[in-house]
Write an enzyme that holds these catalytic residues in place. Sequence first.
Site, PDB file in Angstrom:
ATOM      1  N   ASP A 240      58.990  27.424  43.643  1.00  4.80           N
ATOM      2  CA  ASP A 240      59.846  27.651  42.484  1.00  4.80           C
ATOM      3  C   ASP A 240      59.030  28.084  41.272  1.00  4.80           C
ATOM      4  O   ASP A 240      59.390  29.024  40.557  1.00  4.80           O
ATOM      5  CB  ASP A 240      60.624  26.375  42.139  1.00  4.80           C
ATOM      6  CG  ASP A 240      61.949  26.280  42.871  1.00  4.80           C
ATOM      7  OD1 ASP A 240      62.106  26.965  43.896  1.00  4.80           O
ATOM      8  OD2 ASP A 240      62.821  25.501  42.434  1.00  4.80           O
TER       9      ASP A 240
ATOM     10  N   GLU B 176      70.884  32.496  45.100  1.00  3.22           N
ATOM     11  CA  GLU B 176      69.674  33.053  44.487  1.00  3.22           C
ATOM     12  C   GLU B 176      69.489  34.502  44.929  1.00  3.22           C
ATOM     13  O   GLU B 176      69.406  35.427  44.111  1.00  3.22           O
ATOM     14  CB  GLU B 176      68.491  32.200  44.931  1.00  3.22           C
ATOM     15  CG  GLU B 176      67.110  32.755  44.657  1.00  3.22           C
ATOM     16  CD  GLU B 176      66.085  31.949  45.445  1.00  3.22           C
ATOM     17  OE1 GLU B 176      65.400  31.146  44.828  1.00  3.22           O
ATOM     18  OE2 GLU B 176      66.012  32.134  46.686  1.00  3.22           O
TER      19      GLU B 176
END
Length: 650
Positions: free
Chosen positions: A456, A257
């Site tokens: 998230d 990420e």
Amino acid sequence: MRRIFTLVAALSAMSFSAALNYLPNPGFESGTVRWTLYVNSSNTTTTGTPEALIDVAPEAAHEGTQGAAITVSGVNGNNWDVQLQPPQSWKAEKGKVYHMTFWGKADASRKLAVSAGLGKAGNYKYLTGWDFGLSTTWKQYEVWYTSPATGVDSLRLNLYVGAEKGTYHFDDFVLDTVPSTLPTTMTQPAKGAWSTGQYRNLFKELGYADEAIDAKVNAAFSQLFLTGDSATERLFRLAPTDTGMGFIDATDYVLTEGQSYGMMVAVQLNRKDLFDKMWKFAKTHMQQKSGDLQGYFAWKVSTTPPYTPKDYNPAPDGEEYFVTSLFFAAKRWGNGTGIYNYQEQADSLLGYITKTGSASMLPLIHPTRKQILFSPAQVSDPYSDPSYHLPGFYRVWDAFAKDRKNGFYAEMADTSWALLKRASHATTGLFPDYCTFDGAPKSTDFNANSHKFSSDAHRVGSNIGFSWAWFMDDAGAMSLVKKELAFFAGQGAYKAQYSLEGVADVTYGATSLLASNAAAVLASDRASDWSFVSDLWKTPTSTGTYRYYNGMVQMLNLLHVSGKFKIWGSPGLEGGTGIQAIAKGADFRTTLKDRTVRVEGQGMARLLDVRGQVIDRRELVAGSATLQVPGAGVWIVDMGKAGSRTILVP
């Protein structure tokens, strides 16, 4: 001859008044012209006499060719006895908020204070407390001052460095005014940025100056990638075993990420050097070479040699950002060979994440549901994550991928918009961290918060905002954003985690959510939502223990909100930024579009007005840079020994 002089003088006055930085010579490129080093030598005590000198030198520069170096060799304990005084040639206006940023460092940890006052009489007040503090690495500092009256002389902002002996360096000052009220309207453009090449700069629409916006974005990038303190600020590291590689440190792990986010930041800011280092690390130490996971990137590896994977499974958002940043690199810089053939690498990765699955591993993109999975290893119970749905990226893949798979990626974009509508809570507009393919919240045995609005889900608003701004391809996108932002507007100091019904169950906030909400405004037409953009402007770059996720999400959304996150290779950009051949004998070239001058060549480019004042300057990293023209008039692009070009902006 006289008529030509009159025309140039008139244009000069017009262009100078349009310059958005109140400070002439803000980076000392013209020496100490207009700056003053005040030394109160009459204030002597038994402990000594204040003594100080100011000089400009290349080694004192943060950017450009010069910066200010102040050597304080004598003090008597009063910090105000040695002052760096910026040019003071403007009138203050009552009620206006003045905002000054600058870069500073010292030979050791040194005290610094900044004061503000009106007129010669002063009425000075500290803006930063007694000790602002300088360290040995460059850092951007900022202060705000609300003028209580209209200045009879001028507004004076002075830096006090008389408390300690030592050497102080300063550079790149910007002084502008901060909007005191929010706009009363918000207007969406008629078409998306894909076709127009015009990326909304919400900070500018809010009233901030181009130079101040550039300074804010560059400061965040510098802190997270270049000069920030290694323990509390910086995230980017060079691999100790091979300094040709680099990684984003996510608290003792490298995550796909962060690595792919870092590559996206690098391509948007034209830092090919950093992009290639991060990509080399990912290819060398994260990509799987065999088995069912061949071609995928291990989600988590150690930050120390031999960089052992701690979780071999892929994180889908990492894969998505790898693909898209590689496409952009191919379009912006062209392709090299091997792993630096960016187009080939992006196409290869798309092939892996859409390949036929096995009994133990699904494709990362479900072939019939046309949705990104949470994990390809969850064969018996596959599900998704709303924050992994990036319809704007899928439109890019449909345009740039060698194998478009008969429009499969375009169908993914449509499917994602439909999923986001189903996953949005009917009342609050909040999204769960994980969801089924039909949008229902998904509970898991390894994440107690998976069915809630948690870390998230912070990213979903931003994903909707930029995808809409790029393509304007779904009529329901704006209603999704406006519902979610209406919820947060009613929360005041909102928190980092909620039930989908809107009950907060933590006491802390998160910069990642604040930043994402600001970018979500790209898909709003409601004037009250300007407050989210204003909040991001006022928020410092993340530091400390949680700066990895907060800081990287903040950095990406600073680029979105400032109009610097672009689809390289799109028709709109290609129409105005085509690279022209260098004319015979020329050392650089310029291309003007609207009020942006693209300079290609080598060295340092400076934008001057006809009085010779430096308005903007940029190092031509990887052979190019852009300069922002403040307004109409005659302007000069100066490249030192390479020569200069005169530009007329109507």
